[in-house]
Scaffold this active site. Structure first.
Site, short mmCIF file in Angstrom:
data_model
loop_
_atom_site.label_atom_id
_atom_site.label_comp_id
_atom_site.label_asym_id
_atom_site.label_seq_id
_atom_site.Cartn_x
_atom_site.Cartn_y
_atom_site.Cartn_z
N SER A 223 0.86 -1.19 0.00
CA SER A 223 0.00 0.00 0.00
C SER A 223 0.89 1.23 0.00
CB SER A 223 -0.93 -0.01 1.21
OG SER A 223 -0.21 0.15 2.40
N GLY A 228 -2.35 4.81 -3.79
CA GLY A 228 -3.08 3.54 -3.96
C GLY A 228 -2.23 2.35 -3.54
N GLY A 254 -4.27 1.79 6.62
CA GLY A 254 -3.75 0.44 6.36
C GLY A 254 -4.62 -0.61 7.06
N ASP A 255 -5.04 -0.32 8.28
CA ASP A 255 -5.90 -1.26 9.02
C ASP A 255 -7.26 -1.39 8.33
OD1 ASP A 255 -3.82 -1.23 10.84
OD2 ASP A 255 -4.75 0.35 12.06
P1 ADP Z 1 -0.64 2.34 6.23
O1 ADP Z 1 -1.64 2.98 7.16
O2 ADP Z 1 -0.44 0.88 6.48
O3 ADP Z 1 0.66 3.11 6.09
P2 ADP Z 1 -1.36 3.46 3.62
O4 ADP Z 1 -1.04 4.84 4.11
O5 ADP Z 1 -0.51 2.91 2.50
O6 ADP Z 1 -1.37 2.37 4.80
O7 ADP Z 1 -2.90 3.49 3.16
C1 ADP Z 1 -3.64 2.31 2.87
C2 ADP Z 1 -4.57 2.57 1.70
O8 ADP Z 1 -5.50 3.61 2.05
C3 ADP Z 1 -3.90 3.01 0.40
O9 ADP Z 1 -3.46 1.90 -0.36
C4 ADP Z 1 -5.06 3.76 -0.28
O10 ADP Z 1 -5.95 2.86 -0.90
C5 ADP Z 1 -5.81 4.41 0.89
N1 ADP Z 1 -5.36 5.81 1.16
C6 ADP Z 1 -4.58 6.23 2.18
N2 ADP Z 1 -4.40 7.58 2.11
C7 ADP Z 1 -5.08 8.02 1.02
C8 ADP Z 1 -5.31 9.30 0.41
N3 ADP Z 1 -4.77 10.44 0.91
N4 ADP Z 1 -6.06 9.36 -0.73
C9 ADP Z 1 -6.61 8.22 -1.24
N5 ADP Z 1 -6.47 6.99 -0.71
C10 ADP Z 1 -5.71 6.88 0.41
#
Ligand code: ADP
Length: 311
Positions: A223, A228, A254-255
């Site tokens: 992720s 995305g 992420g969760d």
């Molecule tokens: P983690 O919390 O594990 O670091 P991420 O930040 O990669 O996870 O976010 C997980 C998913 O949430 C991404 O793959 C995306 O689909 C969605 N997401 C997170 N932030 C955004 C954003 N600002 N705009 C659109 N989608 C988001």
């Protein structure tokens, strides 16, 4: 039933301040939530209408309070009691900053761990899918999650594992693999010793494909926040993009993504539906000020805007 595992839960306490004054009194109104990554997964699964049981380790007065917070959120729970106090994590939101004070949590004895393993074996036999999230508390060996994966495999129950560091390494090296791992870009770069950006997806995908540790894991998802995600499922590689939004609060995205995967995988959905559901959950969480909570009323709009392509 979807079983969520949180081995080191916390009472998350958030304080909102206009300005944090150091070395003086700050008066605050607390907002307390049943926290820990697995509890975020549980809350989102409840919003999606799934039958959820949250498990893990809970102790002391804080553990009892945590139980009442889960009750208030409508989360069914069946935790193993421990002697140590469940931890408290403080999150001070001030002047656009987020200052966190995180307790490490109690030490777990061998007897407590054995009691949890017995409970897990009982619960997993009734589950359609298991999510395991977050770090292991003190006293628990790094290969403990790998053992849980093997236990779930006896019942053919898929396991989605969202952890990092030594416990992820141990699970990747174990003979019985989890069904899905979902490192974020920072975690996968740390694991590979690289510094790929979302613009270098093709190179990162090639590096992952060549890495034996990921062979045999049905779903490998990376992720990438607003950019995305991409995913391997068997021989297929997918890229999921969604119109990025300025996040209101991306903590727990992420969760929420893991909750989306569990929801769709437990329902036996096809690959595109699985990926659209997971990315919709991540984004809807980033649009909501609450951690591990979706702006569910915008589901259709966001779901329809997620594009999944096969690379
Ligand atoms: P983690 O919390 O594990 O670091 P991420 O930040 O990669 O996870 O976010 C997980 C998913 O949430 C991404 O793959 C995306 O689909 C969605 N997401 C997170 N932030 C955004 C954003 N600002 N705009 C659109 N989608 C988001």
């Amino acid at each position: 039933m979807i079983l969520t595992v949180t081995m080191n839960p916390a009472i998350d306490t958030a304080y909102q301040l206009d300005k944090l004054i150091v070395d003086d009194v700050n008066r605050v109104v607390p907002k307390k939530t049943a926290g820990g990554k697995g509890l975020n997964v549980s809350r989102v699964l409840c919003q999606l209408g799934d039958d959820v049981v949250a498990t893990g380790l809970l102790g002391g007065h804080m553990g009892a309070y945590m139980g009442s917070l889960m009750d208030a959120d409508g989360i069914n729970h069946d935790f193993t009691p421990i002697a140590g106090e469940t931890r408290i994590c403080l999150n001070i939101l001030h002047e656009g900053n987020q200052t966190e004070l995180l307790e490490s949590g109690p030490e777990i004895s061998a007897e407590e761990l054995a009691a949890f393993s017995a409970k897990f074996a009982e619960l997993v036999a009734k589950a359609d899918c298991v999510t395991i999230s977050g770090s292991l508390p003190k006293g628990v060996p790094a290969d403990f999650y790998a053992g849980m994966v093997a236990e779930a495999a006896k019942h053919n129950v898929p396991v989605l594992l969202d952890t990092s560091g030594a416990s992820l390494d141990a699970a990747l090296e174990a003979e019985v693999k989890p069904t899905l791992v979902k490192p974020n870009l920072t975690e996968i770069n740390a694991l590979l010793g690289t510094s790929y950006t979302p613009e270098q997806v093709a190179d990162l995908a090639a590096a992952l494909k060549a890495d034996e540790r990921f062979a045999g894991i049905p779903w490998v998802v990376v992720s990438m926040g607003a950019a995305g995600s991409f995913a391997f499922h068997g021989d297929k590689i997918y890229r999921a993009v969604t119109p990025p939004i300025p996040a209101v609060n991306a903590t727990g995205s992420g969760d929420s993504t893991i909750a989306g995967f569990a929801h769709a995988i437990a329902a036996g959905a096809d690959d595109v539906t699985v990926l659209k559901t997971a990315n919709t959950c991540g984004k809807l969480n980033a649009m909501d000020p609450q951690t591990g909570h979706l702006v569910i009323e915008r589901w259709d709009e966001v779901y329809n805007a997620v594009e999944v392509t096969e690379l």
